[in-house]
Scaffold this motif. Structure first.
Motif, PDB file in Angstrom:
ATOM      1  N   LYS A  25      -8.519  26.171 -10.443  1.00  0.00           N
ATOM      2  CA  LYS A  25      -7.690  24.588 -10.419  1.00  0.00           C
ATOM      3  C   LYS A  25      -8.120  23.932  -9.107  1.00  0.00           C
ATOM      4  N   ILE A  26      -8.272  22.876  -9.083  1.00  0.00           N
ATOM      5  CA  ILE A  26      -8.392  21.728  -7.960  1.00  0.00           C
ATOM      6  C   ILE A  26      -7.246  21.773  -7.231  1.00  0.00           C
ATOM      7  N   ASP A  27      -7.260  22.123  -5.950  1.00  0.00           N
ATOM      8  CA  ASP A  27      -5.922  21.976  -4.667  1.00  0.00           C
ATOM      9  C   ASP A  27      -5.975  20.654  -4.323  1.00  0.00           C
ATOM     10  N   LEU A  28      -5.056  19.663  -4.741  1.00  0.00           N
ATOM     11  CA  LEU A  28      -4.999  18.434  -4.179  1.00  0.00           C
ATOM     12  C   LEU A  28      -3.913  18.222  -3.161  1.00  0.00           C
ATOM     13  N   GLY A  29      -3.412  19.364  -2.756  1.00  0.00           N
ATOM     14  CA  GLY A  29      -2.297  19.476  -1.815  1.00  0.00           C
ATOM     15  C   GLY A  29      -2.856  18.863  -0.405  1.00  0.00           C
ATOM     16  N   PRO A  30      -3.910  19.277   0.094  1.00  0.00           N
ATOM     17  CA  PRO A  30      -4.475  18.828   1.457  1.00  0.00           C
ATOM     18  C   PRO A  30      -4.794  17.192   1.576  1.00  0.00           C
ATOM     19  N   VAL A  31      -5.236  16.789   0.298  1.00  0.00           N
ATOM     20  CA  VAL A  31      -5.494  15.334  -0.053  1.00  0.00           C
ATOM     21  C   VAL A  31      -4.241  14.626  -0.102  1.00  0.00           C
ATOM     22  N   LEU A  32      -3.298  15.072  -0.727  1.00  0.00           N
ATOM     23  CA  LEU A  32      -1.996  14.519  -0.756  1.00  0.00           C
ATOM     24  C   LEU A  32      -1.412  14.405   0.362  1.00  0.00           C
ATOM     25  N   THR A  33      -1.546  15.356   1.249  1.00  0.00           N
ATOM     26  CA  THR A  33      -0.958  15.381   2.641  1.00  0.00           C
ATOM     27  C   THR A  33      -1.636  14.462   3.677  1.00  0.00           C
ATOM     28  N   GLN A  34      -2.703  14.432   3.459  1.00  0.00           N
ATOM     29  CA  GLN A  34      -3.443  13.528   4.312  1.00  0.00           C
ATOM     30  C   GLN A  34      -3.432  12.215   3.847  1.00  0.00           C
ATOM     31  N   LEU A  35      -3.248  11.653   2.686  1.00  0.00           N
ATOM     32  CA  LEU A  35      -2.663  10.395   2.214  1.00  0.00           C
ATOM     33  C   LEU A  35      -1.373  10.231   2.661  1.00  0.00           C
ATOM     34  N   GLU A  36      -0.596  10.966   2.556  1.00  0.00           N
ATOM     35  CA  GLU A  36       0.671  10.870   3.087  1.00  0.00           C
ATOM     36  C   GLU A  36       0.930  10.621   4.498  1.00  0.00           C
ATOM     37  N   SER A  37       0.158  11.229   5.087  1.00  0.00           N
ATOM     38  CA  SER A  37      -0.024  11.208   6.638  1.00  0.00           C
ATOM     39  C   SER A  37      -0.674   9.658   7.052  1.00  0.00           C
ATOM     40  N   SER A  38      -1.555   9.478   6.134  1.00  0.00           N
ATOM     41  CA  SER A  38      -2.093   8.195   6.501  1.00  0.00           C
ATOM     42  C   SER A  38      -1.212   6.919   6.119  1.00  0.00           C
ATOM     43  N   ARG A  39      -0.625   7.201   5.097  1.00  0.00           N
ATOM     44  CA  ARG A  39       0.447   5.893   4.796  1.00  0.00           C
ATOM     45  C   ARG A  39       1.594   5.898   5.639  1.00  0.00           C
ATOM     46  N   GLN A  40       2.017   7.120   6.012  1.00  0.00           N
ATOM     47  CA  GLN A  40       3.084   7.078   6.973  1.00  0.00           C
ATOM     48  C   GLN A  40       2.537   6.282   8.394  1.00  0.00           C
ATOM     49  N   GLN A  41       1.446   6.567   8.874  1.00  0.00           N
ATOM     50  CA  GLN A  41       0.728   6.022  10.050  1.00  0.00           C
ATOM     51  C   GLN A  41       0.686   4.557   9.988  1.00  0.00           C
ATOM     52  N   LEU A  42      -0.125   4.218   8.591  1.00  0.00           N
ATOM     53  CA  LEU A  42       0.073   2.861   8.613  1.00  0.00           C
ATOM     54  C   LEU A  42       1.541   2.174   8.377  1.00  0.00           C
ATOM     55  N   ALA A  43       2.374   2.879   7.705  1.00  0.00           N
ATOM     56  CA  ALA A  43       3.700   2.267   7.789  1.00  0.00           C
ATOM     57  C   ALA A  43       4.250   2.147   9.188  1.00  0.00           C
ATOM     58  N   GLU A  44       4.170   2.924  10.004  1.00  0.00           N
ATOM     59  CA  GLU A  44       4.542   2.930  11.369  1.00  0.00           C
ATOM     60  C   GLU A  44       3.926   1.767  12.080  1.00  0.00           C
ATOM     61  N   GLU A  45       2.760   1.612  11.961  1.00  0.00           N
ATOM     62  CA  GLU A  45       2.140   0.511  12.641  1.00  0.00           C
ATOM     63  C   GLU A  45       2.527  -0.856  12.126  1.00  0.00           C
ATOM     64  N   LEU A  46       2.538  -0.879  10.928  1.00  0.00           N
ATOM     65  CA  LEU A  46       3.103  -2.023  10.191  1.00  0.00           C
ATOM     66  C   LEU A  46       4.415  -2.239  10.726  1.00  0.00           C
ATOM     67  N   GLN A  47       5.433  -1.510  10.818  1.00  0.00           N
ATOM     68  CA  GLN A  47       6.689  -1.741  11.234  1.00  0.00           C
ATOM     69  C   GLN A  47       6.684  -2.169  12.791  1.00  0.00           C
ATOM     70  N   LYS A  48       6.028  -1.592  13.693  1.00  0.00           N
ATOM     71  CA  LYS A  48       5.639  -1.891  14.959  1.00  0.00           C
ATOM     72  C   LYS A  48       5.510  -3.391  15.023  1.00  0.00           C
ATOM     73  N   LEU A  49       4.359  -3.541  14.177  1.00  0.00           N
ATOM     74  CA  LEU A  49       3.695  -5.019  14.113  1.00  0.00           C
ATOM     75  C   LEU A  49       4.834  -6.087  13.774  1.00  0.00           C
ATOM     76  N   GLU A  50       5.581  -5.641  12.546  1.00  0.00           N
ATOM     77  CA  GLU A  50       6.587  -6.499  12.133  1.00  0.00           C
ATOM     78  C   GLU A  50       7.721  -6.741  13.295  1.00  0.00           C
ATOM     79  N   ARG A  51       7.982  -5.701  14.052  1.00  0.00           N
ATOM     80  CA  ARG A  51       8.836  -5.795  15.208  1.00  0.00           C
ATOM     81  C   ARG A  51       8.481  -6.733  16.325  1.00  0.00           C
TER      82      ARG A  51
END
Length: 587
Positions: free
Chosen positions: A446-472
């Motif tokens: 089976k293909i392990d997508l765990g690292p991909v999901l972790t990276q995507l979640e980390s990237s989304r979290q980083q973008l969300a933090e940048e967006l929140q800072k920019l919105e502030r």
């Protein structure tokens, strides 16, 4: 004729009756309300096109028959025209208010001018009265001058007579000397000569002019002159007081002018400062727009990242060839006891079955929700215009519920997959420790997508933090801009108020300057009226003083003549016969 009507529906046994209630009627360019309640039946072919309470435009014939019904959207041009007329009327009202304010200001200015004109008329009337008094005083001065001229002529005439008498006296003195020399040897003169000499001496004494009457007239003229000079001095004093008041007013107006000029300079500086603040505010607006564009880009990237994460999660949840669970600590499982490991595996199996049952319930509920949406869509297609809006609103709510359920199902599926993978890994360790052969060899493929999901979640979290800072930052910039805009609006209003106040002060200053100029002109006219009178009084005083000097000379000359006649009488008395001396002493 065109009418505005409201659609009314009444349910009957087997059908629905549609009527039109007339609300307003168009007459030319204006609309007027229809008196009372006038209801006409709607045509059958138009009855079902409009819902209860809809507004339509109805074209009626002369016999009150419906010719054409237009939908409510045709009201938009009429309402737009009404809005334009209302805006135009509002602008006209504002213009009328401005004209009222202007007329009020003009009326106040006219009243003030009228009061100033009345005050000036009163001043002119007062000045005319003073001028009349000056004329009377001038006439009195002229009469006094004429009287002084008459006195001077009389004094000249008396002086001429006195000089003639004095010449005659000197001649008589010469004759007396001759007679004295001629009759020196004689001891006395006869009676006839004595009487002639006595008569001659008496006539000479009576011929001496007496300045007493002229002195009385001169004193009276000096008294009149003093009274006129005192009256004129009062006017001069009033002139000086008015000049002092005018100077005080002039100084105050000059001070107000300097103060107003300084205030205008300060207003110009404040306007430049305000312009700079507006420029800074424009720059802040530009920065805010750039920040907002950057936030929009980040938000778009975040939505793209979330969509990608959701798609990967759905794919991982739906596909059996994909692994999304985290790896377990196999070494730790090898160290625990076998009964404890069996207990853990049994607990995980129960939790997995529970999660599957929950997922099955969610999928059934999702399917029911899908059926409900399909039924509502079918009802909407079959419903009329009146019943369609509430069904569409209900459909929107059900679709929102379906989306929420679908997201929840996706999450539940991912949870089941994760639990299956964890259970499978624990079961393999258990089977290996129990000495059983490994049967599940597909997990390694089976293909392990765990690292991909972790990276995507980390990237989304980083973008969300940048967006929140920019919105502030954007919110803080917006707050700063609002504060700056509020301050600029307040300063702008203060600038407008200060400008109006300065213009009003400038108008008042111009009026005060005109009043000061008028006051100086009036004082100059007053002085021009007083100076000729003063000059004439000064001339009269000089003439009166000259006459007084001449009277002094005449008095001195008269005293000398009296003394000479007394000496002549003394000499004549010595040469008189004795009987005449006795008669003269007796008399």
């Amino acid at each position: 004729m065109l009418y505005l009507a409201e659609v009314q529906k009444q349910k009957q046994l087997m059908s629905v009756k549609t009527d039109l209630k007339l609300l307003a009627c168009q007459r030319g360019e204006s609309w007027s309300a229809v008196p009372g309640e006038e209801i006409i039946p709607a045509p059958p072919d138009e009855a079902n096109k409009y819902g209860e309470g809809a507004l339509v435009l109805v074209d009626l014939s002369g016999n009150r028959q419906v010719q054409r019904i237009n939908p409510g959207r045709d009201l938009v041009p009429i309402l737009q025209n009404f809005s334009r007329l209302q805006e135009k009327y509002k602008n006209k009202e504002e213009e009328i208010e401005q004209w009222k304010e202007s007329l009020t200001y003009q009326a106040q200015e006219l009243n003030r001018r009228e009061m100033e004109i009345q005050a000036r008329q009163e001043q002119l009337e007062q000045m005319e009265g003073e001028f009349e008094r000056f004329e009377q005083q001038r006439q009195e001065i002229d009469s006094s001058r004429e009287e002084a001229e008459r006195l001077r002529e009389e004094i000249d005439r008396n002086r001429q007579e006195l000089e003639g008498a004095w010449a005659h006296l000197r001649g008589e003195q010469e004759r007396v000397k001759q007679m004295e020399a001629e009759y020196q040897p004689k001891t006395a003169i006869d009676d006839d000569q004595a009487h002639r000499i006595q008569d001659l001496l008496n006539r000479m004494y009576e011929a001496i002019a007496s300045p007493q009457a002229v002195q009385e007239q001169l004193n009276l003229a000096f008294e009149i002159f003093g009274q006129q000079q005192a009256d004129l001095d009062k006017h001069w004093q009033q002139l000086e007081q008015q000049r002092s008041s005018a100077q005080v007013l002039q100084d105050r107006v000059d001070s107000q002018g300097n103060n107003l000029q300084n205030r205008w300079q300060q207003w110009e500086q404040d306007r430049e400062t305000l312009a700079q603040a507006r420029s800074k505010l424009t720059v802040q607006h530009k920065d805010l727009e750039l920040k907002q564009e950057q936030a929009q880009k980040l938000s778009l990237q975040l939505r793209t990242q979330e969509d990608l994460l959701q798609q990967v999660q759905r794919m991982a949840a739906m596909s059996s060839d994909v692994k999304i669970g985290q790896k377990i600590d196999v070494e730790a499982l090898e160290k625990i006891s076998l009964p404890e490991l069996q207990t853990i595996v049994q607990s995980q199996k129960q939790e997995l079955e529970k999660a599957k049952r929950f997922l099955s319930d969610q999928e059934e509920e999702l399917e029911l929700q899908r059926q409900t949406i399909a039924e509502l869509q079918q009802k909407i297609r079959q419903a009329g215009d009146y019943d369609r809006p509430p069904l569409q609103a209900e459909l929107a709510d059900e679709q929102d519920r379906y989306q929420i359920l679908e997201d929840s199902v996706v999450g539940s599926r991912r949870t089941v997959r994760e639990r299956e993978e964890i259970f499978s890994q624990h079961q393999r360790v258990l089977r290996r420790r129990q000495g059983m052969p490994e049967t599940d060899v597909q997990d390694n493929q089976k293909i392990d997508l765990g690292p991909v999901l972790t990276q995507l979640e980390s990237s989304r979290q980083q973008l969300a933090e940048e967006l929140q800072k920019l919105e502030r930052d954007i919110e803080q910039m917006r707050l700063n801009i609002q504060q700056a805009q509020s301050m600029i609006d307040h300063q702008t209003q203060e600038q407008v108020n200060q400008r109006q106040e300065l213009q009003t002060s400038e108008q008042n200053l111009l009026s005060q300057r005109a009043l000061v100029a008028e006051t100086w002109g009036r004082l100059k006219l007053y002085e021009e009226m007083l100076q000729p009178v003063q000059d004439k009084l000064n001339e009269l005083r000089q003439r009166l003083e000259a006459i007084a000097g001449m009277l002094g000379q005449i008095q001195e000359s008269g005293d000398y003549q009296h003394h000479a006649i007394a000496e002549m009488r003394k000499i004549f008395f010595n040469i008189m016969p004795s009987h005449l001396q006795q008669q003269l002493v007796a008399s």
